[in-house]
Design a protein around this motif. Structure first.
Motif, PDB file in Angstrom:
ATOM      1  N   ILE A  70      10.300  33.080  -4.236  1.00 11.41           N
ATOM      2  CA  ILE A  70      10.222  31.872  -3.402  1.00 11.41           C
ATOM      3  C   ILE A  70       8.774  31.431  -3.216  1.00 11.41           C
ATOM      4  O   ILE A  70       8.440  30.246  -3.378  1.00 11.41           O
ATOM      5  CB  ILE A  70      10.876  32.130  -2.029  1.00 11.41           C
ATOM      6  CG1 ILE A  70      12.381  32.354  -2.196  1.00 11.41           C
ATOM      7  CG2 ILE A  70      10.616  30.964  -1.076  1.00 11.41           C
ATOM      8  CD1 ILE A  70      13.079  32.799  -0.919  1.00 11.41           C
ATOM      9  N   LEU A  71       7.890  32.378  -2.915  1.00 10.26           N
ATOM     10  CA  LEU A  71       6.495  32.031  -2.633  1.00 10.26           C
ATOM     11  C   LEU A  71       5.672  31.824  -3.899  1.00 10.26           C
ATOM     12  O   LEU A  71       4.493  31.471  -3.810  1.00 10.26           O
ATOM     13  CB  LEU A  71       5.855  33.117  -1.771  1.00 10.26           C
ATOM     14  CG  LEU A  71       6.465  33.279  -0.376  1.00 10.26           C
ATOM     15  CD1 LEU A  71       5.754  34.373   0.405  1.00 10.26           C
ATOM     16  CD2 LEU A  71       6.414  31.971   0.398  1.00 10.26           C
ATOM     17  N   ASN A  79       0.520  29.700   0.811  1.00  8.35           N
ATOM     18  CA  ASN A  79      -0.579  30.657   0.980  1.00  8.35           C
ATOM     19  C   ASN A  79      -0.578  31.254   2.381  1.00  8.35           C
ATOM     20  O   ASN A  79      -0.845  32.447   2.569  1.00  8.35           O
ATOM     21  CB  ASN A  79      -1.918  29.969   0.699  1.00  8.35           C
ATOM     22  CG  ASN A  79      -2.105  29.649  -0.773  1.00  8.35           C
ATOM     23  OD1 ASN A  79      -1.570  30.337  -1.632  1.00  8.35           O
ATOM     24  ND2 ASN A  79      -2.857  28.600  -1.065  1.00  8.35           N
ATOM     25  N   LEU A  80      -0.252  30.424   3.380  1.00 12.56           N
ATOM     26  CA  LEU A  80      -0.154  30.927   4.748  1.00 12.56           C
ATOM     27  C   LEU A  80       0.999  31.920   4.875  1.00 12.56           C
ATOM     28  O   LEU A  80       0.865  32.973   5.509  1.00 12.56           O
ATOM     29  CB  LEU A  80       0.045  29.766   5.715  1.00 12.56           C
ATOM     30  CG  LEU A  80       0.259  30.143   7.195  1.00 12.56           C
ATOM     31  CD1 LEU A  80      -0.955  30.902   7.729  1.00 12.56           C
ATOM     32  CD2 LEU A  80       0.538  28.904   8.020  1.00 12.56           C
ATOM     33  N   PHE A  86       1.976  39.563   4.205  1.00  9.16           N
ATOM     34  CA  PHE A  86       1.122  40.676   3.805  1.00  9.16           C
ATOM     35  C   PHE A  86       0.423  41.321   4.995  1.00  9.16           C
ATOM     36  O   PHE A  86      -0.023  42.467   4.905  1.00  9.16           O
ATOM     37  CB  PHE A  86       0.073  40.191   2.796  1.00  9.16           C
ATOM     38  CG  PHE A  86      -0.787  41.287   2.234  1.00  9.16           C
ATOM     39  CD1 PHE A  86      -0.268  42.213   1.342  1.00  9.16           C
ATOM     40  CD2 PHE A  86      -2.121  41.412   2.610  1.00  9.16           C
ATOM     41  CE1 PHE A  86      -1.048  43.234   0.826  1.00  9.16           C
ATOM     42  CE2 PHE A  86      -2.914  42.426   2.103  1.00  9.16           C
ATOM     43  CZ  PHE A  86      -2.380  43.332   1.198  1.00  9.16           C
ATOM     44  N   MET A  87       0.336  40.630   6.113  1.00 14.21           N
ATOM     45  CA  MET A  87      -0.416  41.104   7.270  1.00 14.21           C
ATOM     46  C   MET A  87      -0.042  42.519   7.726  1.00 14.21           C
ATOM     47  O   MET A  87      -0.926  43.320   8.060  1.00 14.21           O
ATOM     48  CB  MET A  87      -0.245  40.114   8.430  1.00 14.21           C
ATOM     49  CG  MET A  87      -1.139  40.397   9.620  1.00 14.21           C
ATOM     50  SD  MET A  87      -2.898  40.154   9.237  1.00 14.21           S
ATOM     51  CE  MET A  87      -2.941  38.373   9.028  1.00 14.21           C
TER      52      MET A  87
END
Length: 277
Positions: A70-71, A79-80, A86-87
Motif C-alpha cells: 500500500i505504501l 512518507n509520513l 516505523f517509529m
C-alpha cells in the motif's frame, strides 16, 4: 571478538557446576541437564515461546507485506505514514511496554475505560490475566515489529522493475494476478531474509513480556529467554526464583540449541523456496 566469545565460554564452564553466584562451586557434571529434562517450568516456557513466536510471525509478516504494498503506491502522505509505522522500531522496548501496560491494565487501563465508555464492555477485562495475557503480549510484539519488516519489504518492492508490471498488464493480468505472479516470486529472497530475522528475534524476545507480565500470570507468558534471565538475575525480591548461575547456564545452552535447531529447519525449508523462486 573476545567480548563475544568469553561469555559463551564462561557459560559453558558454569553449566557443569552447582553454583548460585556465591559460596562454593560444586562440580555436578551433567546433573543440570538431567534436572532440565525434568523441569516442567522450562518445558512450559518452550511451549509458550513457540506460541508467542508463531502468533507473532503469522500475523506480522503478511501484515507488513500488505502495508508495504500500500505504501509503495503514490498515495498522499505516504512518507509520513512510513515514518509513523516505523517509529516503534526506534523506541525503547521498555518504554513501549510501560505504555502498553497502562493501556491494558485490568482495573484502570485506558482500553477498558474506552470500551466501557462506548458501551462495548459492561465490566473490566483482565487483558493481562491468564485468559488473554499471551494474546496481549503478541499484540504488543506485532506493533513493535511491523514497521521494521514493512521497511524491508518496501526495499524489495522498489527493486522490482516497473516493466514487469507493464508486461503483465498487457497480457491481461489484474492486480491480484500481478501480486501473486510478479510481486511475490520476485520478493522471494527478501522474504527469506525477513522470515529468518522474524524467527530469531521472536524466539529470543522477552523484554516486553518481562515488563508487562514478568512471565505470569501462573507462567502463561513465560518464555525461554525470560526463564533464563530469571534464573541468572531474579527479577524481584518477591520472585520464587533464586539465583542459579550453574543451572541457568545449562538452561541457556539448551535454549540456544533449540533456537539453532529451529533455524536449521528453516534453512531446509528455505532451500525449497529457492527452487520455487
Amino acid at each position: 571478538m573476545v567480548l563475544g566469545i568469553y561469555p559463551i565460554l564462561w557459560a559453558i564452564h558454569y553449566m557443569f557446576y552447582d553454583y548460585k553466584g556465591y559460596g562454593e562451586k560444586l562440580f555436578v557434571g551433567l546433573a543440570n541437564f538431567g534436572r532440565l529434562w525434568r523441569d516442567d517450568l522450562f518445558w512450559n516456557a518452550v511451549g509458550n515461546t513457540l506460541i508467542y513466536a508463531g502468533g507473532k510471525i503469522a500475523i506480522t509478516i503478511p501484515l507488513s507485506l500488505v502495508l508495504a504494498v500500500i505504501l509503495n503506491r503514490k498515495i498522499p502522505g505516504r512518507n509520513l505514514l512510513r515514518a509513523i509505522y516505523f517509529m516503534p522500531t526506534v523506541i525503547s522496548t521498555a518504554v513501549i511496554s510501560v505504555v502498553f501496560f497502562i493501556i491494558f491494565n485490568s482495573y484502570n487501563g485506558l482500553l477498558n475505560q474506552f470500551l466501557q465508555k462506548f458501551g462495548l464492555l459492561s465490566g473490566s477485562v483482565e487483558w493481562l490475566g491468564p485468559k488473554y495475557a499471551m494474546l496481549t503480549v503478541i499484540i504488543v510484539a506485532i506493533w513493535g515489529a511491523i514497521g521494521n519488516y514493512m521497511l524491508l519489504f518496501l526495499a524489495g518492492l522498489q527493486s522490482i522493475p516497473e516493466d514487469l508490471y507493464e508486461s503483465a498488464s498487457i497480457d491481461g493480468a489484474n492486480a491480484a494476478q500481478k501480486f501473486w505472479y510478479v510481486t511475490v516470486p520476485l520478493l522471494g529472497p527478501v522474504m527469506q531474509m525477513i522470515i529468518l530475522l522474524a524467527i530469531t528475534v521472536s524466539l529470543k524476545g522477552y523484554e516486553s513480556i518481562m515488563v508487562l507480565t514478568e512471565g505470569g500470570p501462573i507462567g502463561k507468558t513465560d518464555v525461554m529467554f525470560l526463564y533464563v534471565y530469571k534464573l541468572l538475575f531474579p527479577v524481584s525480591t518477591g520472585s520464587v526464583f533464586i539465583q542459579e548461575i550453574g543451572y541457568g547456564s545449562a538452561v541457556g545452552f539448551a535454549t540456544a540449541i533449540i533456537v539453532g535447531l529451529i533455524t536449521c529447519f528453516y534453512f531446509v525449508i528455505s532451500r525449497r523456496m529457492n527452487k520455487i523462486y
